[in-house]
Design an enzyme around this catalytic site. Structure first.
Site, PDB file in Angstrom:
ATOM      1  N   VAL A 241       0.886  -1.171   0.000  1.00 35.83           N
ATOM      2  CA  VAL A 241       0.000   0.000   0.000  1.00 35.83           C
ATOM      3  C   VAL A 241       0.922   1.218   0.000  1.00 35.83           C
ATOM      4  CG1 VAL A 241      -1.942   1.130   1.131  1.00 35.83           C
ATOM      5  CG2 VAL A 241      -1.682  -1.343   1.295  1.00 35.83           C
ATOM      6  N   HIS A 242       1.186   1.738  -1.192  1.00 33.44           N
ATOM      7  CA  HIS A 242       2.273   2.694  -1.368  1.00 33.44           C
ATOM      8  C   HIS A 242       1.974   4.098  -0.834  1.00 33.44           C
ATOM      9  CE1 HIS A 242       4.146  -0.232  -4.119  1.00 33.44           C
ATOM     10  NE2 HIS A 242       2.974  -0.321  -4.734  1.00 33.44           N
ATOM     11  N   ASP A 243       0.916   4.715  -1.341  1.00 36.67           N
ATOM     12  CA  ASP A 243       0.759   6.163  -1.213  1.00 36.67           C
ATOM     13  C   ASP A 243       0.470   6.688   0.186  1.00 36.67           C
ATOM     14  OD1 ASP A 243       1.332   6.697  -3.876  1.00 36.67           O
ATOM     15  OD2 ASP A 243      -0.723   6.357  -4.508  1.00 36.67           O
TER      16      ASP A 243
END
Length: 310
Positions: A241-243
């Site tokens: 879950v990058h952002d």
């Protein structure tokens, strides 16, 4: 409580959505604007998606501006296979009643930052860096005026997720990224080295699913979609879950370990387009403008997310 004034530039995008929900639910942040850029899907959809997410969170007080619909010099290239054709996974799209605010996102960034005290406005970049590059072109004094900037983008030890050496946000507009990294901005960069440590396991998603609020349910839906897609395309059970890290850093910087560095972006080679050359050697910490995240506390970040979508 002293609030951090913040603009979020994004291309929602399922992980952008989770990051926006984290920001919308955090009272420490004074959200001045959300600016949309073409990236995961075209800007007509990312702008609409930002307004959908704003409505779900009950934050219609935050203006949404539409920005660049294409990279500075290259053809657009999306990532709909990882986000769904409309950009929000399984969430059915709709047209929210509150429209986008007139004006280009790059102009909005310049106007907001230049109209406030020096260093007081921070920026969280969740997508390609096109809007920020355009803003720097419009107002060269912006770099000296902006406060800290967090960026989700790049890769070093993890390798790339769109090519062997490039991460999508940088690869999508490497020319914009090169201009931003060459500027005088202070950048804290969260590449795949850090974001691959933040994974939506079954237990973490179930914890969010158990929270009975619209934003929690929507965030959990995004992560379930990512889980299914990552299993099909990559073979991972727990997708990164990058952002949200770009927002979490402003809220709890101790969740991350960062190192001073120098970052340059490859633009000339088709083979290594968008590669981020992260150099730790020979960098003076007293004058370094770039900081690279090397570790992330995933449990701490999901604790924060659960608290803020509740």
């Amino acid at each position: 409580m002293k609030k951090q004034s913040l603009i979020i530039d994004c291309d929602p995008g399922v992980d952008d959505a989770v990051g926006l929900f984290l920001a919308f639910g955090s009272p420490e942040l004074d959200l001045l604007a959300v600016t949309a850029v073409g990236g995961n899907v075209p800007v007509s959809r990312t702008g609409r998606n930002a307004r959908i997410l704003r409505q779900i969170a009950g934050r219609e007080d935050v203006p949404v501006f539409l920005g660049a619909d294409r990279p500075l010099v290259r053809e657009p290239a999306g990532a709909g296979e990882f986000h769904g054709a409309e950009g929000l996974g399984d969430l059915p799209p709709f047209e929210p009643p509150f429209p986008a605010t007139p004006g280009h996102a790059a102009e909005a960034i310049v106007d907001i930052v230049m109209g406030r005290p020096e260093g007081s406005v921070a920026l969280a970049m969740m997508g390609p860096l096109t809007n920020l590059a355009l803003a720097l072109r419009r107002e060269p004094r912006l770099a000296a005026r902006l406060g800290p900037v967090s960026v989700m983008g790049g890769a070093r030890s993890e390798g790339g997720n769109i090519t062997a050496s490039a991460e999508f946000n940088i690869w999508a507009d490497p020319d914009a990224a090169a201009e931003v990294f060459a500027s005088d901005l202070s950048l804290t960069v969260f590449g795949l080295d850090a974001t691959h440590q933040v994974r939506a396991t079954d237990a973490r998603i179930a914890r969010i699913e158990a929270i009975d609020t619209p934003q929690a349910q929507a965030a959990a839906s995004m992560m379930r979609f990512s889980q299914r897609v990552e299993r099909e395309i990559v073979g991972w059970d727990a997708p990164p879950v990058h952002d949200p890290v770009t927002v979490a850093w402003f809220l709890k910087p101790d969740l991350f370990e960062v190192r001073t560095c120098r970052i340059e972006v490859e633009t000339a080679s088709d083979l290594t387009r968008g590669h981020t050359a992260v150099e730790f050697r020979g960098v003076d910490p007293a004058t370094a403008r770039h900081h690279w995240a090397v570790t992330a506390d995933a449990d701490g970040l999901f604790d924060l997310l659960a608290e803020r979508v509740a």
